[in-house]
Design a protein around this motif. Sequence first.
Motif, PDB file in Angstrom:
ATOM      1  N   ILE A 123       0.818  -1.217   0.000  1.00 23.78           N
ATOM      2  CA  ILE A 123       0.000   0.000   0.000  1.00 23.78           C
ATOM      3  C   ILE A 123       0.853   1.269   0.000  1.00 23.78           C
ATOM      4  CG2 ILE A 123      -0.363   0.345   2.477  1.00 23.78           C
ATOM      5  CD1 ILE A 123      -3.405   0.576   1.671  1.00 23.78           C
ATOM      6  N   ASP A 124       1.980   1.269   0.723  1.00 19.81           N
ATOM      7  CA  ASP A 124       2.858   2.441   0.742  1.00 19.81           C
ATOM      8  C   ASP A 124       3.419   2.739  -0.644  1.00 19.81           C
ATOM      9  OD1 ASP A 124       2.599   3.072   3.455  1.00 19.81           O
ATOM     10  OD2 ASP A 124       4.163   1.634   4.020  1.00 19.81           O
ATOM     11  N   GLU A 125       3.827   1.696  -1.368  1.00 22.25           N
ATOM     12  CA  GLU A 125       4.375   1.884  -2.711  1.00 22.25           C
ATOM     13  C   GLU A 125       3.320   2.447  -3.665  1.00 22.25           C
ATOM     14  OE1 GLU A 125       6.447  -1.640  -4.145  1.00 22.25           O
ATOM     15  OE2 GLU A 125       6.806  -2.212  -2.051  1.00 22.25           O
ATOM     16  N   VAL A 126       2.102   1.974  -3.549  1.00 16.28           N
ATOM     17  CA  VAL A 126       1.021   2.458  -4.414  1.00 16.28           C
ATOM     18  C   VAL A 126       0.747   3.930  -4.126  1.00 16.28           C
ATOM     19  CG1 VAL A 126      -1.435   2.225  -4.957  1.00 16.28           C
ATOM     20  CG2 VAL A 126      -0.015   0.199  -4.697  1.00 16.28           C
ATOM     21  N   LEU A 127       0.671   4.277  -2.856  1.00 15.27           N
ATOM     22  CA  LEU A 127       0.391   5.667  -2.497  1.00 15.27           C
ATOM     23  C   LEU A 127       1.511   6.598  -2.953  1.00 15.27           C
ATOM     24  CD1 LEU A 127      -1.177   5.225   1.055  1.00 15.27           C
ATOM     25  CD2 LEU A 127      -2.342   5.804  -1.075  1.00 15.27           C
ATOM     26  N   GLN A 128       2.757   6.125  -2.921  1.00 15.53           N
ATOM     27  CA  GLN A 128       3.881   6.947  -3.382  1.00 15.53           C
ATOM     28  C   GLN A 128       3.769   7.276  -4.864  1.00 15.53           C
ATOM     29  OE1 GLN A 128       6.414   8.334  -1.772  1.00 15.53           O
ATOM     30  NE2 GLN A 128       5.744   7.565   0.214  1.00 15.53           N
ATOM     31  N   ASP A 129       3.170   6.351  -5.641  1.00 14.83           N
ATOM     32  CA  ASP A 129       3.054   6.545  -7.087  1.00 14.83           C
ATOM     33  C   ASP A 129       1.927   7.507  -7.472  1.00 14.83           C
ATOM     34  OD1 ASP A 129       5.136   4.798  -7.395  1.00 14.83           O
ATOM     35  OD2 ASP A 129       3.889   3.071  -7.925  1.00 14.83           O
ATOM     36  N   LEU A 130       1.036   7.803  -6.537  1.00 17.82           N
ATOM     37  CA  LEU A 130      -0.099   8.686  -6.839  1.00 17.82           C
ATOM     38  C   LEU A 130       0.267  10.147  -6.602  1.00 17.82           C
ATOM     39  CD1 LEU A 130      -3.022   6.730  -5.164  1.00 17.82           C
ATOM     40  CD2 LEU A 130      -2.535   6.914  -7.594  1.00 17.82           C
ATOM     41  N   PRO A 131      -0.306  11.041  -7.405  1.00 19.97           N
ATOM     42  CA  PRO A 131      -0.086  12.465  -7.150  1.00 19.97           C
ATOM     43  C   PRO A 131      -0.691  12.856  -5.794  1.00 19.97           C
ATOM     44  CG  PRO A 131      -1.147  12.106  -9.291  1.00 19.97           C
ATOM     45  CD  PRO A 131      -1.109  10.799  -8.589  1.00 19.97           C
TER      46      PRO A 131
END
Length: 160
Positions: A123-131
């Motif tokens: 989940i942390d990696e996904v959130l990092q990829d979002l603006p």
Amino acid sequence: MGMVKRLFSLFRTASFLAVLCVSLATTAVSMGIWAVSLTAQVTTMTASAAATAIAHRKAIAAAVVRTKAKARLRRALVVLPIAGIAAAAAFERQDYLEWKEDNPEGDLEEYGCELSAVSTEVIDEVLQDLPEAVRPSKGWLLARVPSCEPQTTSEDLAGN
């Protein structure tokens, strides 16, 4: 004297043949031991290579599962009404069918639990990829990811 000379010659020939036989026998035994030792080394190396290959395959499978979980979370965050929901359902069905091939004994609940666990990990990696403008909070997302805790049955309680 002729007889002593012939006896000495016979003794010398017999001695030479005895030494030769002992040398050949020793060489044969040592070569046999060497061959057994090399066979053991080859067997050990083969087993080690097989174990490494299995570990490598498992690591690749784990990386694939993590990548799919990241993609699944991204899709879930950007689902468009109706068409997006249908696409998300089709993607999920395909992922489940692929999982089912690798886990023929598994059921839909186990699949969901595995997805929840892997989704929580990435989940942390996904959130990092979002603006930042559209990034939801981690707590909000984690609250919506179902948790799978071992269910206690009456049999478990009776056994304890």
